[in-house]
Design an enzyme around this catalytic site. Sequence first.
Site, mmCIF file in Angstrom:
data_model
loop_
_atom_site.group_PDB
_atom_site.id
_atom_site.type_symbol
_atom_site.label_atom_id
_atom_site.label_comp_id
_atom_site.label_asym_id
_atom_site.label_seq_id
_atom_site.Cartn_x
_atom_site.Cartn_y
_atom_site.Cartn_z
ATOM 1 C CB CYS A 1 -0.901 -0.312 1.194
ATOM 2 S SG CYS A 1 -1.866 -0.889 1.500
ATOM 3 C CG ASP A 2 2.732 5.358 -1.162
ATOM 4 O OD1 ASP A 2 3.875 4.347 -0.325
ATOM 5 O OD2 ASP A 2 2.749 5.964 -1.911
ATOM 6 C CB SER A 3 -1.476 6.891 1.978
ATOM 7 O OG SER A 3 -2.255 6.179 2.471
#
Length: 198
Positions: free
Chosen positions: A69-71
């Site tokens: 994941c990356d935000s």
Amino acid sequence: MAVPPLVLASASPARLQTLRSAGLDPEVLVSGVDETQVTGPPPELALELARRKARAVAALRPDALVVGCDSVLELDGRALGKPRDADDARARWREMRGRSGVLHTGHCAVLGGRELARGAATTVHFAQVSDEEVEAYVATGEPLAVAGAFTVDGLGGAFVTGVEGDPHNVVGISLPLLRVLLGELGVAWPSLWRRAHG
């Protein structure tokens, strides 16, 4: 079918805690991907970074179900990841206060050579915080460690007046989206719950 080991390709304590609170107990293997080498519009940037993280870890753990994941926070069309330093965090908060941004999180799941990736977006409304509150918050160090320079599950929670969309996504991992992705890979969400619950 045996349930594969779940590996989280992220160093984020908040993502790990969110999964644990949902009954999952992933291993953590940090990808080491250089995030500075990727650019693009916020939704695509978050998705591409998630893909790179998941692929890097899947190459090391081909036996596992790997989730990356990356935000990034989108404000005025710009992608805001982790602040560079305290001055950057201060400037961000002065810009964000009293406004709304969109938190984009890319999700990528890899299992047995198959890969699925999708993004989730949640609108975040920021409080009209004072300069003194900004200074105090930046001094804690918390905003320096997170995308967008804020949390909803920590000290920054009092500075977020509301969210529209999946609140877990703001923490960095959308549980409803992840359940769908894993289901499409043939892994039923309840099969990943810790056996202690059964």
